[in-house]
Each structure stands twice: as C-alpha cells, then as structure tokens.
Enzyme design. Structure first.
Site, short mmCIF file in Angstrom:
data_model
loop_
_atom_site.label_atom_id
_atom_site.label_comp_id
_atom_site.label_asym_id
_atom_site.label_seq_id
_atom_site.Cartn_x
_atom_site.Cartn_y
_atom_site.Cartn_z
N GLU A 225 0.89 -1.17 0.00
CA GLU A 225 0.00 0.00 0.00
C GLU A 225 0.92 1.21 0.00
O GLU A 225 1.31 1.71 1.03
CB GLU A 225 -0.92 -0.04 1.23
CG GLU A 225 -2.12 0.89 1.11
CD GLU A 225 -1.85 2.29 1.60
OE1 GLU A 225 -1.14 3.05 0.88
OE2 GLU A 225 -2.31 2.62 2.69
N GLU B 296 4.22 12.02 -1.74
CA GLU B 296 4.59 11.40 -0.46
C GLU B 296 4.36 9.89 -0.48
O GLU B 296 4.23 9.26 0.56
CB GLU B 296 3.83 12.05 0.71
CG GLU B 296 4.24 13.48 1.01
CD GLU B 296 5.59 13.60 1.69
OE1 GLU B 296 6.35 12.62 1.68
OE2 GLU B 296 5.89 14.67 2.24
#
Length: 380
Positions: free
Chosen positions: A118, A127
């Site tokens: 993930e 990010e």
C-alpha cells in the site's frame, strides 16, 4: 536528501497515521478482497510486503495460504508489526524485516511470487513510495510474478469548492467573502486535501496518466502533463480542479464472488483517508451546461525531494485549444463534428446489419443446396 528520507520514515512511526489507514474500510476491503479472490494462486506462494506498516496486508496473505511472507518496514514500526504478527499466530509464516527495501537481501537470492504494497500517497504519487516498490519488483519479483495492485490511474475533473467559497458568503448574517478571498490566495500555492461531493463535480473526469506497475520505471514517474477541454455538465461555479486515483488489482484465479477489484478514491465512491486533492482557483468562474473550459495540468517530481510532486494548473482559452473527439460542448464546431460522427456511426451500423443479413441468406442457401444434392445422390 538523507534528512528528508529520515523524516519520511519517522513520520510513519506516528500511530495516528496508521489509525487512519486501519479505519479506512475502502482501503482494507479492496486489499483483502483482491488477496482472497486469488487464494488458490497465493497458496504456498512467497510474498513480499513492501512498507508493511502494522502488517495487516502480510496477515491477509498468510490467511490466504502464502507459505512465506517477507514483511519489509523501514521505520521503527517494524517492532510493533512483529508483535501483531505474533498476536495473530503467523510468526512461522511472516518474517518482519526492519530495513529499507533497497537494503534488503533475501536468503539464497530467492525471488518472490507476489509483491503487495500500500504505497499510495495523496493524489497517488505525492509522499508515496512507489519508487521503492519498483526497486523491490526489479530486485525480487519472479518474471511471471504478480503485483498487488498491478496498475493505477490518476483522474481529474473541474469542480466547485463550496467550503472555500459559498460557505463564507453569509456567516451568522455577516459577509466574509473578503476573508474567503484571502484564505484561498493563502492556499493557492498547494493543493487542498479534502472531501469533494460528487454533486460538486462539473464535468466528466479525464485520465491524467496510467501507471503499469509491472513495466513502468522510476524515470517514467518523473512527470505527467495533459492539455484538456472539458464540457461543463451543469450550471455551476467553476472553483477548482479535483484530482483522485483508482488502483486495479490482478484477477488471476477469481476464487471469490467479486470481479476484478479496484480501489476507488473518487468523489463518487465511499470516502477514503486519501480524500481528494483540489487545486483551488483564486477566483470563481460561473459556467453553464455545455460550456467548454480548457486547462493544462503538469505534475512534476520535486528535484529536492523525490517523494514529492508539484502540480501546476494553467487556464487556457477553449477557442484556441484543440477539443477532444467527440466533444459535447456547445461550440458550433463541436456540435457539427459530433453530428457528422453520429451520422457516420449510424451509417456504419446500417451497413454492418445489411451485410450480416446477406451473409445469413447466403449461408441458408448453401445449406439448402447441400441438402438437395444429398437427397438426389441418396436416391441413386
């Protein structure tokens, strides 16, 4: 750069961040469904979980029958992940490795069958840790191995942002529109991460980019750009550009009841912790149904911090920008072009149907001839 990397990994030691992710039902369900739908493939396979965090995805894989899971976590959260793995009685299957994946070496240089991660950040790449996932892919994944997810798409659409505009027109009977103007200007240098309701979208979405996790390289992620004309779908106030993403998981064996699993962070889906990213316009523009709006969006990797991306929105003149085909805006050239395309499509359909009927007649006649000949020869 090393300081940025250190701060990035330390930020993931904040349990509040993981609480948000663990409470994100859309996120958890998508990964669990994708893994469980492929149980027969995962059975006795070797898996690597890149950036395992608390270890929830590693545990899903172990529950699906994986014989070995390497759960790689660079932050000190690896220590908690080990305890959670033990709490769920999978310490004989899941090995938590406290390291950056770039520094990992597996015993006997073995390759894994699956990489699960993930890795997504705000508007997919900001990010995020996709670069590290691609390093793991090139270093550890078998040639016929699978990526969970296997692809991702970034979408954009013009929208209204009532919380930054209309909300301030009447605050307890007082107009705060001037305050709202300065508020928007102060936030104009970065996108807002917020929930946009589907009713606030003003046009159909278009794809900024599609990422193939099995083939794309890190350099492919450096920049994306699109020039687009959107036809407004309803009267409203054009106040920003909404950005979101969808991730698609492989459907190898389809052991479950569901079809191919997609994690959708659009305003039309259930809310996620990623929300949507909105580039807010300093001034609203009232638009009507069918009106074209043109823009260019550039998404470029930051040169100082490779995990960050900069978004640049340029408003363009729809009179001079090339429109998509077909375009549903109300400009005369697009109306005429759409009519010509529709006429051509109708003519093609008629011709195809006509040819199909002729072929059917010919086939039936051939069959009758063969039957007749067989009857004559039979009588002889």
């Amino acid at each position: 750069m090393e300081s940025n990397q250190t701060n990035y990994f330390e930020s993931y030691e904040d349990l509040e961040i993981h609480r948000l992710m663990l409470e994100d039902e859309s996120r958890n369900k998508a990964y669990k469904d994708a893994i469980m739908n492929n149980k027969s493939y995962l059975k006795d396979k070797t898996v690597m979980d890149v950036g395992c965090g608390t270890g929830i995805l590693s545990i899903f894989c172990a529950q699906a029958g994986a014989k070995k899971v390497y759960a790689v976590e660079a932050s000190n959260l690896a220590n908690l992940a080990k305890e959670i793995v033990k709490e769920n009685n999978f310490e004989n299957v899941i090995e938590v490795i406290h390291s950056k994946v770039e520094d990992v070496s597996l015993p006997n240089n073995i390759k894994v069958d699956v990489i699960v991660s993930e890795w997504m950040g705000f508007y997919l790449l900001h990010e995020g840790m996709l670069d590290s996932v691609l390093v793991a892919r090139d270093k550890f994944l078998k040639d016929d191995g699978q990526m969970f997810p296997e692809s991702a798409t970034i979408y954009i659409a013009p929208c209204s942002v009532p919380t930054l505009y209309q909300k301030w027109d009447n605050l307890h009977g007082i107009s705060m529109s001037l305050f709202a103007k300065h508020l928007r200007e102060s936030r104009y240098n970065k996108p807002e991460i917020m929930h946009i309701q589907s009713k606030d979208l003003l046009a159909s979405e278009t794809a900024l980019c599609w990422i193939n996790l099995k083939e794309d390289t890190a350099s492919d992620l450096d920049s994306y750009s699109i020039q687009h004309v959107a036809a407004i779908s309803k009267n409203g106030s054009y106040q920003g550009l909404c950005v979101w993403f969808k991730c698609t998981f492989p459907n190898i064996t389809n052991d479950g009841d569901a079809s191919q699993v997609r994690l959708d962070t659009s305003p039309n889906s259930l809310p996620t912790h990623w929300k949507q990213a909105v580039i807010v316009l300093p001034q609203a523009q009232e638009v009507e149904e069918g009106e074209p709006i043109a823009f260019q969006l550039d998404m470029i990797r930051d040169q100082l911090d490779k995990r960050r991306y900069n978004l640049e929105l340029t408003l363009l003149d729809p009179e001079v920008v090339e429109h998509p085909l077909p375009c549903t805006c109300h400009m005369t050239k697009c109306i005429l072009t759409k009519a010509v395309l529709e006429q051509h499509a109708e003519k093609t359909i008629v011709e195809v149907n006509s040819n199909s009927q002729k072929d059917s007649i010919l086939i039936e006649e051939d069959i009758d001839d063969e039957d007749s000949s067989s009857s004559i020869y039979g009588e002889d």
